[in-house]
Design a protein around this motif. Structure first.
Motif, short mmCIF file in Angstrom:
data_model
loop_
_atom_site.label_atom_id
_atom_site.label_comp_id
_atom_site.label_asym_id
_atom_site.label_seq_id
_atom_site.Cartn_x
_atom_site.Cartn_y
_atom_site.Cartn_z
N PHE A 367 59.15 -38.13 -48.35
CA PHE A 367 58.59 -38.28 -47.01
C PHE A 367 59.70 -38.58 -46.02
O PHE A 367 60.38 -39.60 -46.11
N HIS A 368 59.88 -37.68 -45.07
CA HIS A 368 61.11 -37.63 -44.28
C HIS A 368 61.09 -38.46 -43.00
O HIS A 368 62.08 -39.10 -42.64
N HIS A 369 59.97 -38.42 -42.28
CA HIS A 369 59.99 -38.97 -40.92
C HIS A 369 59.82 -40.49 -40.95
O HIS A 369 58.72 -41.01 -41.12
N ARG A 370 60.92 -41.20 -40.78
CA ARG A 370 60.89 -42.66 -40.94
C ARG A 370 61.23 -43.39 -39.65
O ARG A 370 61.74 -44.49 -39.67
N ARG A 371 60.97 -42.71 -38.51
CA ARG A 371 61.29 -43.36 -37.25
C ARG A 371 60.07 -44.11 -36.72
O ARG A 371 58.94 -43.64 -36.86
N GLU A 372 60.31 -45.25 -36.09
CA GLU A 372 59.20 -45.93 -35.43
C GLU A 372 58.70 -45.07 -34.27
O GLU A 372 59.50 -44.45 -33.56
N GLY A 373 57.41 -45.00 -34.09
CA GLY A 373 56.86 -44.23 -32.98
C GLY A 373 55.39 -43.95 -33.19
O GLY A 373 54.72 -44.64 -33.97
N HIS A 374 54.94 -42.92 -32.49
CA HIS A 374 53.50 -42.64 -32.50
C HIS A 374 53.23 -41.24 -33.04
O HIS A 374 53.88 -40.27 -32.63
N ASN A 375 52.29 -41.15 -33.93
CA ASN A 375 51.83 -39.85 -34.40
C ASN A 375 50.61 -39.49 -33.59
O ASN A 375 49.64 -40.24 -33.53
N LEU A 376 50.68 -38.33 -32.95
CA LEU A 376 49.57 -37.85 -32.13
C LEU A 376 48.67 -36.96 -32.98
O LEU A 376 49.16 -36.05 -33.65
N LEU A 377 47.39 -37.22 -32.97
CA LEU A 377 46.44 -36.40 -33.72
C LEU A 377 45.34 -35.93 -32.78
O LEU A 377 44.61 -36.74 -32.21
N ILE A 378 45.28 -34.60 -32.61
CA ILE A 378 44.19 -34.00 -31.84
C ILE A 378 43.13 -33.61 -32.86
O ILE A 378 43.33 -32.67 -33.64
N LEU A 379 42.08 -34.36 -32.91
CA LEU A 379 41.08 -34.20 -33.97
C LEU A 379 39.85 -33.54 -33.36
O LEU A 379 39.04 -34.19 -32.71
N SER A 380 39.79 -32.23 -33.54
CA SER A 380 38.67 -31.48 -33.00
C SER A 380 37.60 -31.40 -34.08
O SER A 380 37.85 -30.91 -35.18
N GLN A 381 36.42 -31.87 -33.76
CA GLN A 381 35.34 -31.96 -34.74
C GLN A 381 34.02 -31.62 -34.03
O GLN A 381 33.73 -32.18 -32.98
N TRP A 382 33.24 -30.71 -34.59
CA TRP A 382 32.00 -30.29 -33.94
C TRP A 382 30.98 -29.90 -35.00
O TRP A 382 31.33 -29.76 -36.18
N GLU A 383 29.71 -29.72 -34.56
CA GLU A 383 28.71 -29.42 -35.60
C GLU A 383 28.08 -28.04 -35.48
O GLU A 383 27.51 -27.54 -36.44
#
Ligand code: FAD
Length: 458
Positions: A367-383
């Protein structure tokens, strides 16, 4: 890929010494078993091998290879990309493999590959112990851990993969091997972030830590009209957060399905209760919240807190990226996206990756990304199936707009079906080493239905 026909007599032979069950499309439970979390995925494996043991897994691999079937491996079935299933080939389904054993004295737990985080946490919390696991209780431990594994305990105890002390793996050659710091260390290194590329992981052994029984945690939400202030508050809080505090922030909808647009902060403090109350008070006293569940709670309840918002069969399409920074431009874009969101089940979320998870050297695990920060997640969910194009377009457009703010790294576990070509993102500088390990353990790329690492000798 066109898949060959399988003679019934061949399946009968597979069933002979099989402890689990082998399903074909004509079996009554076939449709319910093939369904994954993401309702957008509708694949029809020719065979579903519901394994109960290493021997079942080995026999399934041998059968699939002999009959030219592509292999998909399913742990908890949560991955949005749907690579846990396959059109025509064989799904090796571990969801019947649920054994968990906890050694409270040694602070270790061994769990089979079909266990979910809810099940794992219930077993370890009986002893006041836990390890970093997913935020939702229904996610599988295996896929999450092999890809990294972010959760509320990441600041204090690192990623799930950092707590993996050993694994049992059934290889492409159907050998059962152990991977740990002293047994097949190359495989052990690669499993911790390299995903399902190296074999079928039948059990995982974790380091455990004292957690709870009561912690200060929950979620607090405000109307979306206050979202800019809320996300700035989230930024301020995470800038000064110690390892004990992990926060998530975002803009989305109230989890009850009412469709009310909200800005939300989820927070968990793993230290003295009085410190948690003091540290979280400014969040609780900010603006005019719609609801506030931050209070003394159990770790298991925290793990189930958002389950209602992510039911099985909902249609999902995700885009994500680690951010280089969380400046006001990014915050404004996130809020604009939230206001334009076409589905009452979607959201744009920020995960604070920090503390112990960020202090590990980039090449210590795969697992490569070891920097402090924010992971952005665009979570598109619909029915509504008819709304597919609109909801996918919303996620893609937002992702494109936010791309200039990317840290150039992506979380492998959040990649969707169309992200496969972008592997430098998740594996970064570890890719070449991963490709060598792949060449040793799976030179023919038998396990390729994943975020695939090509064997170095290919
Ligand atoms: C609602 C929701 C919430 C989530 N929350 C979080 C979170 O809080 N933190 C986080 O880090 N991630 C989270 N995720 C993402 C999650 O980490 C990935 O979806 C992960 O792949 C899920 O693992 P699984 O075993 O359930 O998935 P599966 O779909 O079963 O597996 C995904 C892939 O992993 C591999 N795999 C799975 N099991 C095995 C095995 N035993 N041996 C070998 N390979 C295997 C296979 O390649 C498979 O295609 C969430 C996902 C969802 C849908």
């Amino acid at each position: 890929m066109a898949q060959p026909q399988i003679a019934l007599s061949a399946l009968g032979k597979l069933r002979c010494n099989f402890a689990g069950t082998v399903l074909q499309p004509s079996d009554p439970e076939y449709d319910s078993v093939r369904a994954l979390h993401n309702g957008l995925i509708d694949k029809h494996p020719s065979v579903i091998a519901r394994c109960r043991s290493d021997s079942d897994i080995g026999a399934s691999i041998a059968f699939a290879r002999e009959h030219g079937l592509e292999i998909a491996v399913r742990g908890g079935g949560h991955n949005v990309s749907g690579r846990a299933s396959v059109e025509g080939g064989m799904m090796i389904d571990l969801s019947l493999m649920k054994a968990i054993s906890v050694n409270a004295t040694a602070r270790r737990a061994v769990a089979e590959g079909g266990v979910t985080w809810g099940e794992f946490n219930r077993a370890t919390q009986q002893h006041g112990l836990a390890t970093t696991g997913g935020v939702i209780s229904t996610t599988g431990i295996a896929g999450l851990t092999l890809g990294g594994g972010y959760g509320y305990l990441a600041g204090k105890h690192g990623l799930a993969t950092d707590n993996l002390v050993a694994a049992t793996v059934v290889t492409a050659e159907r050998k059962t091997v152990r991977a740990s710091v002293s047994e097949n260390p190359d495989l052990y290194w690669a499993l911790r972030g390299g995903g399902g590329n190296f074999g079928v992981v039948s059990s995982l052994e974790y380091r455990l830590h004292p957690v709870g029984p009561t912690i200060m945690a929950g979620a607090i939400a405000w109307p979306i009209s206050q979202a800019r202030e809320v996300l700035r508050l989230y930024r301020e809080f995470t800038e000064s957060a110690g390892d004990e505090l992990t926060c998530l922030g975002g803009v989305g909808h109230a989890p009850d399905g009412s469709g009310f647009k909200v800005a939300i902060i989820g927070a968990a403090y793993f230290g003295a209760m009085t410190d948690g109350e003091r540290i979280l008070r400014p969040i609780k006293e900010s603006g005019s919240p719609l609801f506030d569940t931050i209070q003394p709670t159990s770790y298991c309840d925290l793990n189930g807190m958002f389950d209602i918002a992510y039911p099985k069969d909902m249609l999902n399409y995700w885009k994500s990226n680690f951010l280089a920074s969380l400046d006001d431009n990014v915050i404004n874009m996130i809020v604009d996206m939230g206001e334009d969101c076409p589905s009452k089940y979607s959201g744009i979320f920020l995960e604070h990756w920090h503390g112990a998870a960020a202090r590990v050297a980039q090449d210590h695990t795969a697992f490569h990304h070891r920097r402090e920060g924010h992971n952005l997640l665009i979570l598109s969910q619909w029915e509504d199936a008819a709304a597919k194009e609109e909801n996918i377009a919303w996620a893609r457009q937002g992702f494109a707009r936010l791309k200039p703010f990317s840290a150039g790294a992506r979380y492998v576990n959040y990649l969707d079906q169309d992200d496969a070509a972008d592997l430098a993102g998740p594996f970064g500088g570890n890719y070449a080493r991963l490709a060598k390990v792949k060449a040793r353990w799976d030179p023919e790329n038998v396990f390729h239905l994943n975020q695939n690492i090509q064997p170095a000798n290919a």
